[in-house]
Design an enzyme around this catalytic site. Structure first.
Site, mmCIF file in Angstrom:
data_model
loop_
_atom_site.group_PDB
_atom_site.id
_atom_site.type_symbol
_atom_site.label_atom_id
_atom_site.label_comp_id
_atom_site.label_asym_id
_atom_site.label_seq_id
_atom_site.Cartn_x
_atom_site.Cartn_y
_atom_site.Cartn_z
ATOM 1 N N PHE A 1 0.809 -1.219 0.000
ATOM 2 C CA PHE A 1 0.000 0.000 0.000
ATOM 3 C C PHE A 1 0.845 1.274 0.000
ATOM 4 C CE2 PHE A 1 -4.328 -1.087 2.179
ATOM 5 C CZ PHE A 1 -4.912 -1.241 0.939
ATOM 6 N N GLU A 2 0.290 2.334 -0.583
ATOM 7 C CA GLU A 2 0.847 3.692 -0.488
ATOM 8 C C GLU A 2 2.321 3.746 -0.876
ATOM 9 O OE1 GLU A 2 -1.622 5.166 -0.317
ATOM 10 O OE2 GLU A 2 -2.979 4.550 1.256
ATOM 11 N N GLY A 3 2.657 3.036 -1.939
ATOM 12 C CA GLY A 3 4.048 2.923 -2.369
ATOM 13 C C GLY A 3 4.677 1.740 -1.679
#
Length: 563
Positions: free
Chosen positions: A390-392
């Site tokens: 997630f999120e990078g």
């Protein structure tokens, strides 16, 4: 705000906020969130996992009624105007809500923050009251099938049609959380002027949502493809400036990383609680599991890791809060968030990996039962895996940490290492020595001319060393602050001592790896290792005994009373 001026770039106030600083009034939000999760979300877990969208919609409205969705929304738009620390506390407690915590955090984070930071007054008045109340659910559409980690390499296009007086969007956005339940999406698309963010309402013609993805974990959060076919967007629905969408995307991702970190802390605490309770109840060889010192070591390691994670996360949230006081202009907000990009990535990587270790050990302590779906740790294990993606991905975040750190170091490498003075001398020595080790590694990398962006193994080691130092320093200063106030518990003292010692050892090993790899010349390598020998290493003893005491304290285990 006092900013560290040495070669370490951490945004730092020595007396930063810690979890012990929450007031009784602020802890009401904690209790409200706990009650909401226990009485409203957890009884609906099965329905949520089955994608009963009406249940999710009702929960969002209930959360909105309690003020949980509008914590960071300004009061004039229907919110509470509270701090990042309170937002973090709510995200942490929402970490006990399984899949719904993902839906919640996406809505309250990337689904709402773009309007707060980058919206016009008209956009704020139109959308924020709906989002804060839970009447509308938000989503964020950045990822595409052929642009995962390279999120800004978008193939979705927006073309201005002068005759229609609208932007026409075409493309697909993949793995969009809240895809089926959202009422409004923040969509990023390429224009002739660069990446641009658009406010896209689900009711517009040309929008369709694909089937739910079949995922390993977080099964109850809606995840699907958003399809845009000749979707006409009026110019007033451009978020921020045309061509400045990359600024919005990167800054909002930074905030999302911090919110995810807090959620990971909450889930890790849940796993620790389940593991501790099971260890006290489960008998093996006529004794509770908690009586076995290897189990005590596992529980202590879990608790210590969580202590370090929350120390660092609340420190970062406090820094953002301090910086945002009086910051109103969009440009100022963007610049402030960017200054904390490294810390946000550190927290994202550290907390997601702490969660991974904690849930893994929680399953291990449960033994064969931990593998069975009737035990909650099985779901926690599956749900946790996505947090490192997630999120990078954590790999991308590590590259971000090392890149930003090296940029700062190049500008400040002639400044001396700052000594940390403390009445807790042993921990202070760990910090000083760790900084010296990092400094030596930086000199070796710089003088050897290593391009760490190409040779990414060095980036990984460097980012891990920087992260370890940030967590060490955060726990160290937290304990120091409690000690100065006469409120330092023996458990927290022991956690800080063990954390500093063990993270120091990680840093020392990383430095040795760098020094043994960075130079082809044997003579040069010997020179670097001679410099390493010149650094005085602190002594540390009694680590097993400290961990045994920590495990007993965090589980509340008293063998005498249990007989």
């Amino acid at each position: 705000m006092e900013i560290r001026q040495g070669f370490l770039p951490f945004q730092n106030r020595r007396d930063f906020f810690t979890p012990e600083d929450f007031t009784n009034e602020e802890e009401l939000m904690l209790k409200t969130t706990e009650s909401f999760v226990k009485n409203h979300v957890q009884p609906q877990m099965e329905a949520i996992e089955q994608h009963q969208y009406s249940v999710a919609a009702r929960l969002f409205k209930e959360a909105g009624d309690l003020g949980l969705l509008g914590v960071e929304v300004p009061e004039e738009y229907g919110g509470l105007s509270l701090s990042k620390k309170i937002s973090g506390l709510i995200a942490e407690k929402m970490g006990h809500a399984g899949s719904f915590s993902v839906s919640f955090n996406i809505h309250a984070g990337v689904g709402t923050l773009p309007f707060i930071y980058f919206g016009t007054e008209k956009q704020k008045h139109k959308y924020l009251p709906k989002l804060a109340s839970g009447r509308w659910i938000g989503a964020y559409a950045l990822t595409e099938p052929d642009a995962g980690s390279d999120a800004l390499n978008s193939k979705t296009r927006a073309i201005w049609d002068g005759e229609k007086g609208a932007w026409v969007l075409n493309g697909e956005k993949q793995w969009i959380t809240n895809a089926h339940v959202a009422d409004v999406y923040v969509v990023f698309a390429k224009t002739h002027h660069g990446m641009t963010a658009f406010i896209v309402e689900k009711s517009l013609p040309g929008i369709s949502v694909g089937p739910e993805e079949k995922k390993m974990g977080i099964k109850g959060s809606s995840t699907a493809t958003l399809v845009l076919e000749d979707v006409e967007i009026p110019s007033e629905n451009v978020l921020g400036k045309v061509g400045n969408g990359h600024r919005i995307a990167l800054n909002i991702l930074n905030m999302a990383r911090l919110k995810l970190a807090f959620s990971n802390i909450g889930t890790a605490k849940q796993a620790l609680q389940l593991a501790g309770d099971y260890a006290k109840e489960r008998l093996q060889f006529q004794s509770p599991l908690i009586e076995f010192t290897m189990i005590q070591e596992k529980i202590a390691d879990m608790a210590i890791a969580i202590y370090g994670a929350e120390s660092a996360a609340y420190r970062t949230a406090d820094g953002l809060d301090q910086g945002m006081e009086g910051t109103a202009e969009v440009q100022d907000v963007s610049e402030l968030i960017f200054t904390f990009a490294m810390e946000c990535s550190i927290n994202k990587v550290n907390c997601s990996e702490v969660l991974a270790r904690v849930v893994d050990e929680a399953v291990q302590i449960h033994g064969g039962y931990g593998y069975m779906q009737e035990y909650e740790v099985e779901r926690l294990y599956r749900d946790a895996r996505i947090s490192r993606i997630f999120e990078g991905t954590n790999e991308i975040n590590r590259l971000t940490i090392s890149k930003l750190f090296m940029k700062h170091y190049q500008n400040h490498k002639h400044r001396e290492i700052e000594n940390i003075e403390s009445n807790q001398g042993q921990n202070g020595k760990w910090m000083q020595t760790s900084e010296q080790l990092l400094y030596l590694a930086l000199k070796a990398l710089t003088e050897s001319g290593v391009e760490i962006e190409q040779e990414q193994e060095y980036s990984r080691l460097l980012s891990d060393m920087v992260s370890d130092l940030y967590v060490m320093e955060s726990a160290f200063l937290r304990s120091e602050k409690s000690g100065q106030r006469g409120r330092l518990s023996m458990t927290h003292k022991g956690m800080t001592e063990v954390l500093c010692a063990e993270r120091y050892r990680k840093i020392a090993e990383a430095v040795k790896t760098i020094l043994s790899s960075v130079e082809a010349s044997e003579k040069k390598r010997k020179d670097w290792f001679n410099a390493l020998k010149g650094i005085e290493y602190p002594e540390f003893s009694g680590i097993f005994e400290k961990k045994r005491n920590i495990a007993k304290d965090v589980t509340g285990w008293d063998a005498a009373q249990a007989i």
